[in-house]
Design a protein around this motif. Sequence first.
Motif, short mmCIF file in Angstrom:
data_model
loop_
_atom_site.label_atom_id
_atom_site.label_comp_id
_atom_site.label_asym_id
_atom_site.label_seq_id
_atom_site.Cartn_x
_atom_site.Cartn_y
_atom_site.Cartn_z
N SER A 383 -1.64 -2.31 -5.88
CA SER A 383 -0.75 -1.99 -6.77
C SER A 383 -0.66 -0.75 -7.31
O SER A 383 0.03 0.40 -7.86
CB SER A 383 -0.57 -3.00 -8.15
N ALA A 384 -2.26 -0.32 -7.62
CA ALA A 384 -2.58 1.12 -8.09
C ALA A 384 -2.26 2.13 -7.08
O ALA A 384 -2.17 3.40 -7.61
CB ALA A 384 -4.21 0.99 -8.64
N ILE A 385 -2.41 1.88 -5.61
CA ILE A 385 -2.38 2.82 -4.80
C ILE A 385 -0.81 2.78 -4.18
O ILE A 385 -0.46 3.41 -3.08
CB ILE A 385 -3.14 2.73 -3.62
N ASN A 386 0.24 2.07 -4.96
CA ASN A 386 1.54 2.04 -4.72
C ASN A 386 1.73 1.41 -3.07
O ASN A 386 2.46 2.45 -2.43
CB ASN A 386 2.02 3.56 -4.65
N SER A 387 1.06 0.41 -2.86
CA SER A 387 1.19 -0.16 -1.55
C SER A 387 2.68 -0.51 -1.29
O SER A 387 3.54 -0.84 -2.36
CB SER A 387 0.41 -1.55 -1.73
N VAL A 388 3.18 -0.46 -0.11
CA VAL A 388 4.22 -1.01 0.13
C VAL A 388 4.73 -2.63 0.09
O VAL A 388 5.81 -2.88 0.18
CB VAL A 388 4.72 -0.69 1.73
N ILE A 389 3.54 -3.25 -0.08
CA ILE A 389 3.79 -4.89 -0.14
C ILE A 389 4.28 -4.89 -1.56
O ILE A 389 3.92 -4.45 -2.67
CB ILE A 389 2.15 -5.40 -0.15
#
Length: 426
Positions: A383-389
């Motif tokens: 979530s912190a690295i703005n995942s596409v998931i």
Amino acid sequence: MSTTAVGDVALAPVHHGFWTRDRRIGLGLLVFGVLAAALFGALATGELARFTLSEDAAGAALEINGTVGAILFGLIGAAAGAALLVGVPRRWFALLIGIGVVGFVLSFLCWQVSAAPAGQNFMPLVNIVRNTFLLALPLIFGALAGVLCERSGVVNVAIEGQLLMGAFAGALFGSLTGSVWVGLVAAAIGGAFISLLLAVFSIRYLVDQVVMGIVLNLLAVGLTGFLYERLMQTDAATYNQPPHFGNWSVPLLSEIPVIGPAIFQSNIFLYLALVLVLVIHFALFRTRWGLRTRSVGEHPTAADTLGVRVLRLRYRNVLLAGMVAGIGGASYTLALYTFSKNMIGGKGFIALAALIFGRWSPTGALLAALFFGFADQLGTYLSAINSVIPSDFLAMLPYLATILAVAGLVGRVRAPAADGKPYIKG
């Protein structure tokens, strides 16, 4: 295939079949490894995936091209699955499963880290390891409480309530006295209170242990919620401002790269959890108490005939389990947060899964708890690295890992033979 015999008469061969559990798991790891290599390798970028040995992007790091790493680790996981599929000695089973799972996870991470926005394409290993242990703490204490109960023949579904009552009592009495040590003792007593009810009703009055555990969880939620609203919510300064344990650094050990700052610069709860794992494991398998506990959990009638006081031992171990779980609950309120309603949030049930995944062993429960803790931390990191998931899926990760671990990797396991069976002295 083998042949059985009764007396001198040989019976027909027994066909065990090719698709044993080991081979089915091997096929699954093979398929997932190949999919990881193909899918994650295609999605990864040519950027470096950096796994730093510090808490930020600076300093030394383990680096690998994202595409190469995704393909390589996926194939390593597939190779481990292929080895299980072909058939290897049983002693290699756990190691190959570990390699397969780690290979899949690293393949996934190479994709995610390399595809992260500029400046975020790194994974700080110190933070990951530290937070994995912190998130696993209540699971470790809860799973150890389960080991103590179920090795004695008492099913402990009330871990959730024991953790919650420990968290509440630690916060309340820690706030009233201003002492973390009073709060810690109160937390142990709070967990033991739930265990006492479990012991009395399941051992003395023979109430179904699973049903009793669920009822006690609801009791803990209702009681702590009521007192929270009447006391803590109306006067938080007096009733819900507990002091917190600080971090203690262990000389020399804290200097070890990654592991040192992550584990040996922590609070008392982590050290206590690791010590309890070692102590309970040694006591369970190397002492007279451990022998009697295991005999009570397997064959209470035989133990009784040899002079073991079955009911007394069960009472004692269930109360001890409650104290352990209560201390685990205090790891929330005496180290990190103030108390809030139902703050355990299902961790007691994940601890129960860790107990099963760890095959009713203290060390196995520790490893299982760390596995679930890592799944939880992984969701936070992505979530912190703005995942596409999607974030909703990331929030599901620890629970999804619980289901997959217990249903897929454990397979058929055997609980202690007398687990959940009331003993009536003849």
